[in-house]
Enzyme design. Structure first.
Site, mmCIF file in Angstrom:
data_model
loop_
_atom_site.group_PDB
_atom_site.id
_atom_site.type_symbol
_atom_site.label_atom_id
_atom_site.label_comp_id
_atom_site.label_asym_id
_atom_site.label_seq_id
_atom_site.Cartn_x
_atom_site.Cartn_y
_atom_site.Cartn_z
ATOM 1 N N VAL A 6 63.639 5.184 136.848
ATOM 2 C CA VAL A 6 63.783 6.614 136.648
ATOM 3 C C VAL A 6 65.000 6.853 135.784
ATOM 4 C CG1 VAL A 6 64.337 8.808 137.772
ATOM 5 C CG2 VAL A 6 62.697 7.231 138.841
ATOM 6 N N VAL A 7 64.916 7.551 134.622
ATOM 7 C CA VAL A 7 63.734 8.160 134.071
ATOM 8 C C VAL A 7 63.136 7.219 133.015
ATOM 9 C CG1 VAL A 7 64.534 10.503 134.518
ATOM 10 C CG2 VAL A 7 65.105 9.419 132.326
ATOM 11 N N VAL B 153 64.415 6.332 129.373
ATOM 12 C CA VAL B 153 65.760 5.764 129.270
ATOM 13 C C VAL B 153 65.867 4.499 130.141
ATOM 14 C CG1 VAL B 153 68.210 6.154 129.774
ATOM 15 C CG2 VAL B 153 66.849 7.943 128.663
ATOM 16 N N CYS B 154 65.802 4.695 131.424
ATOM 17 C CA CYS B 154 66.093 3.597 132.350
ATOM 18 C C CYS B 154 65.012 2.533 132.320
ATOM 19 C CB CYS B 154 66.269 4.150 133.761
ATOM 20 S SG CYS B 154 67.535 5.443 133.799
ATOM 21 N N VAL B 155 63.797 2.887 131.907
ATOM 22 C CA VAL B 155 62.732 1.909 131.743
ATOM 23 C C VAL B 155 62.653 1.454 130.287
ATOM 24 C CG1 VAL B 155 60.261 1.469 131.992
ATOM 25 C CG2 VAL B 155 61.450 2.906 133.665
#
Lengths: 215, 215, 215, 215, 215, 215, 215, 215
Positions: free
Chosen positions: G113-114, G117-119
């Site tokens: 999440v989110v 960005v984080c993935v």
């Protein structure tokens, strides 16, 4: 076969805002108006925050298309502003291309109205000249979802990368420790849910929940 | 790896309208009917406005598929009109392919009903023979969104470019200064929001808000 | 860079129906149930109509997954039917692959439940062995749209082509003149709007609007 | 407890068109623009066709709200036209109420932009004075569906009846035999699916599919 | 203030099917076509199953509206069938009203195309004459959701009750023990999810999953 | 004219859970399955938490409808459980009505599958006998939104009040001070967003974020 | 041109869970909260069930982003847990990359999440270093569908494969016979429709419908 | 039978803002967050603009529900602010009711989070004591559309009127001539489409498009 990872770099990126004009905005129906207004202003704020070279352009400001929205003009008083005399594709305007090249940047962060024309045309042209193009999808609007999807398809076929203002901000910032307060202010001003998190957190810490304005 | 930018060129493009027949139109459910009717007529108007060679074809006009919608026939009284005796893929009909080749154009602007058959089949065939295909997605209709999405996937895998009538018009026109009034008339007749902008603008300028008809 | 046009050929295509089982069907929520039932039966009817070799397979029929829906079993009484003892990917079952290869066909028309597993896994495996895979998207169902979209992405990355039963039927038939009545019956039985066109047309012509059954 | 059936009567009904102005129309987002434009013009055409007394009114035409859309002004050259100097609720304007009462009609067919203000306010006021109010929901537009639903709730609590232009036309006409051609022309001009039915039917009968203009 | 509970009673109910004609069905866009076809046939099957007096009527069968769909005519070969010469509201046709009154029933189960006209007008008229009206909402179709919602509002203001074919069947049947097999057949033929439950259940019980036809 | 405010009272309310059976649940398509499962279990948890008399009933458990979902049976081991031998309307079953009346409660909190039958029929019957009925809309499911909307209309015409499990819990609890921890546990277990608020809050306070189980 | 089939292999895969924090979860609006919570816990359960090396990381746990959701921490008490001091892209954190490389696995199953960005950031970085990335789309959430679609586009351009937790589980398991009960427990705990199938089946077989907990 | 028209009167109306707290706002999912934030601030601005007595209340500010959003507290520094110690229904708090009655107003303009509890409960209580209640639907949020629809039904059954902030502003203002600039500023600050109309208009008139702040 894979596209290699090209990261946005604050020293190599410029922002192009194409035809966010008061009249043309009435054509945008693939976003809720409150949401779209917020996204455009968020992109403007991040361009200012990261001190990215920013270029403004419009099409026929004194006709039905209407003037550039005043907030953008005020935000970038010294930015190159190219009111195009008629070219639909901003890249067909020599002054615009010159302004882009004058930045010396090779990563172009691009948004505009309407997506399949004012964004897609210069995106395709810029890629053809060797620039990397990052489309800020949520600060670019058009008539409906079908049009948006079709334009996304054409741009990605050509190699453009689809992003959002939040992703752009995060990729440019890279590490919260550069400036916690500044990034938090950007998010707090443009993401209501994030603002609420900060508000609740601040109450418990006894600090001020209202973030500073973005310069 | 990127697809190079191929711009639509008014001297190299032709328009193919495939099976916009009164019966078949009742199958189209991925668009609101008012919207779809407007899009098809807008595409016809732009073909006429830019004087692009235009080819009409139908499948089994005297059966349940029904006749070509009368507006298209009237709009292009001299265009090649090929009622196919049975071929489902228009490109399997020699007369149709001959008519296309007779235009001398290499960029084919294509729309039809239903998308995954009457558009996709000739699109794939034309690409296989070296043509560039630009699908006018919003003047092409089919049963539902799933079918549309699947057909878009198959066509773009093959190299077709997805566009809309508005994008096509803008890419062909290139510069408003060629003919401000003509393009404005096209938009005013087919984009209610744009018409309203012109109406308000005209009132203040004291000019006539009702655009001329497209010839 | 473009994928060349590979047309479905009635002499080179086989149909694979994977896990359309009474229990598993309760998992399908990316289609309205009436619509999905109709699509699956339409695909079965077209396989029979075009006399394509057809292979049925199921997973754990005697457990919660439930039996193959009876209509499919009745439609293809002589087709190879491979109830898999445990393999989730049908292509991991030797009997299934043997049956596919025994058809001598290289174009595989594939549908199943659920899309991201029972369709995607054998699709990816078959492509890896040199088959061409045509996914019948509207006869394949799964939990929701997100899952469907993700599975479509994975399959098209690998080279699968996304189609629908109607597109498959049209590409196989090629020319209405081969058998007008037969194709019309297929469409009339599975496309209510088309049936209505035929009904109105028949009334005026004084012919029978109810199409013959598909053999 | 039930509301008794009050049928629209062509000798007792008047049409009120409130604030369909070029600027205000950019606020309407609960309809696709093509659909909404068509609905408003359909209502205008039916008012003319049934020769119903029709009253036009606007709010601040010379400000940002913009002028009445020109098609309406042209359609009703002799209708009372009341540009209100400031009253938001048209019923607060004496000239407007006088014009309504001068028609002698007790059934008011009402549409406008935006629904919860320009329609709801006069609707509530007119009911309070003993008129029957029939809201043409599809020729009245507003910001979004939530606003529309809330305004429908308030108006029906007060006793307004919710209709659409098609329902109004049918209830006024009552029997096709009064004028088949006229009603068919109205429908053909504003319902693409109906136009297609007429086109196919006419082809088989050898008659002209293009309906006459509505006078 | 509450409306008292009036239960559907198989000895007091009649079914009215208004204008389910092949042409008019192309106007129905508030349902997926497969779903709508199924709902209409389910209502017909339940009317036959419960041996309810059923009345059929059409408007202008030999014009663009097209003929009654053949399945309905075949299902009710002895039912009163009133092709109206011009009345839009079926209740304005004396033969229709006579046929309704001849049933001696006071509960009218009503469905038709399009909802706001062919259903709403006779519903309002019948209520005005003291009948109870139960609208089968899912066997009644119209242009879009807005039209449907507006027509529901008008009908419920007048006291009509909104139901669906499944609710009607259940309220008429009251107790499974009257005829388990018959009701299960009705559900199995028209509710795919229910059919699947029966299929799985039957497999385990070793009974036949394919339900008998509805007589 | 207004309905007076009848507040739910923990000393006067009972909960009726009708036909939440494993087979019937596959018919529910107006909710995401995860959401619906959570809502039903939340309603069960609140019934237990507030110690409301609760009555369970099923229809044909040993047929395709399937057994009551085990969680409900386990939650209310001592509650009256009435497997109906055939009555579709639970209120037609004497044992069920007796069980309801034995509670001495006049406010019935009602949920079930499917809404227009298993909820609506007993709701209408209970109101007719003088009970107040509060429908827990989000723990009641059915085939689609149209069916749900129609059933809501019929129930509210009769005087039922539409609620959700969260509203029921809040109206019964009235004041957080009765038991902060208990109510927070109920919300934390069934509202992910609320659970997250508690988790963040607890971290800062140094307390345990995982709520106790509902007894 | 096709991407070759790379199957997930339980001996070569690791799971990366990025920033599933109580505060950040309030930003996720492309999923219903009940559905998203279930998906994340399902992914955690499958990681544990298949004994895949799992790595947890968070961003600014002690600020507004909030702590890792407690269920994840409890599920993986011995997993590497890297609270990042400021890096937005987890791959910019040396400890995180070291932990990934220490697993010796080349297939990374990634969720967070989110999404954009984080993935997306670690996905792009990992691919650049030669890892294969499988994004668990339904255990990754973000602001809205537009953002999700844009991020999917960027990740697939780079070669990431889009999957869901169910597809991952099935591809890892390969054959039901490895452990029927274990996989059934995983599905029963996280797919309500599957749980209902098992419940009905178990009733008829006389076995226990409640699956064992996942270890 | 009709509800008589009760117009909002600036001398008889008060505004109640219930539980717009930073934590609770994360529960609101029936609005886009940008849209909801704008609506709440618009309602606050109009309350200030019309100088309506305004009352603020919260539930458990120092727990997970979080503090009142700071903008509201700043906007109304002198307004009664009642942090409730535990009552869920604000009307159960004596201080709140006293503050309401102290205004002497009988028309209550009410908004809050979440709709079915924090709005519906005091709405029903206030109506029961003879107040008129106007619910500002678009400044009231809750978990999802089903919950919203159910709560609207309960409130309108009791006689509440559903409005939006824009409708409230227009009904209170009544005539633009009272203060053109003030109302335009309110609209320009909270309706992007309206702001654009003013911007274009101002450009042509040579006036300043940026409206004054609302005091």
């Amino acid at each position: 076969m894979n596209k290699p990872y090209s990261r946005l770099d604050r020293d190599n990126a410029a922002v192009l805002l194409v035809d966010h004009q008061a009249g043309l905005l009435s054509l945008v129906r693939d976003f809720n108006p409150d949401q779209f207004k917020n996204n455009v202003l968020a992109l403007a704020d991040l361009a200012a925050y990261f001190k990215l070279p920013t270029i403004l352009t419009t099409s026929f400001e004194d006709g039905p298309n209407g003037p550039l929205v005043p907030e953008l003009k005020e935000k970038f008083p010294k930015a190159p502003f190219i009111p195009r005399p008629g070219q639909i594709n901003a890249w067909d305007n020599e002054d615009f291309v010159k302004a882009v090249k004058a930045t010396g940047r090779k990563q172009l962060i691009l948004a505009g109205v309407v997506t399949e024309v004012c964004v897609a045309f210069p995106a395709l042209s810029a890629i053809a000249e060797g620039f990397e193009v990052f489309v800020v999808t949520d600060a670019s609007g058009t008539f409906n979802e079908i049009t948006r999807d079709a334009s996304w398809s054409r741009m990605t076929q050509a190699g453009a990368q689809l992003m959002t203002w939040f992703g752009v901000a995060c990729e440019l910032h890279r590490d919260w420790r550069r400036d916690v307060e500044g990034l938090a202010a950007l998010f707090s001003n443009h993401i209501p849910d994030y603002r609420n998190l900060i508000t609740s957190y601040s109450l418990m810490k006894g600090t001020n929940p209202l973030p500073k304005a973005v310069p």
